[in-house]
Enzyme design. Sequence first.
Site, mmCIF file in Angstrom:
data_model
loop_
_atom_site.group_PDB
_atom_site.id
_atom_site.type_symbol
_atom_site.label_atom_id
_atom_site.label_comp_id
_atom_site.label_asym_id
_atom_site.label_seq_id
_atom_site.Cartn_x
_atom_site.Cartn_y
_atom_site.Cartn_z
ATOM 1 C CB CYS A 89 -12.850 -2.192 2.412
ATOM 2 S SG CYS A 89 -12.045 -0.824 3.249
ATOM 3 C CB CYS A 130 -9.627 4.553 -0.424
ATOM 4 S SG CYS A 130 -10.511 3.240 -1.285
HETATM 5 FE FE1 FES Z 1 -10.689 -0.037 1.823
HETATM 6 FE FE2 FES Z 1 -9.669 1.330 -0.166
HETATM 7 S S1 FES Z 1 -10.887 -0.428 -0.323
HETATM 8 S S2 FES Z 1 -9.572 1.759 1.906
#
Ligand code: FES
Length: 147
Positions: free
Chosen positions: A33, A103
């Site tokens: 991400c 996360c």
């Molecule tokens: Fe990357 Fe939450 S989407 S830490």
Amino acid sequence: MYSEKVMDHFNNPRNVGEIENASGVGTVGNAKCGDIMRMYLDIDENGIIQDVKFKTFGCGAAVATSSMATELVKGKTVKEALLVTNKAVMEALDGLPPVKVHCSLLAEEAIHAALWDYAEKNNIVIEGLEKPVNDIAEKEEDVSETY
Ligand code: FES
């Protein structure tokens, strides 16, 4: 979708910032991400975490979980801080949506990385602390199996 506690910690994150001359600093990211987390720990001569701050380039769930994680480790011993897992943080926040569970790993891993840095600087071994990874995406598969 998010609990009140998550929203509270997202809107008013605790312990944001940096600590100058910190006892330990840890940075981890998640290549999937692109989010990054840095934790600063101020640990006294008795091994008590006196202060903790974090900075993140991360999503809302990463902010909320890190905020809660800093609250949970503050005032604890190094050993007790190891018990602050991402699960413990999520429980303290009344849960996270399943897609956001990963996360919460950023905070746990960044704390471990900061503890590792502290241990290296002081030439000590913290029992039960594994060498942290730089990219928690490596660990994600294990998590999705667990939840
Ligand atoms: Fe990357 Fe939450 S989407 S830490």
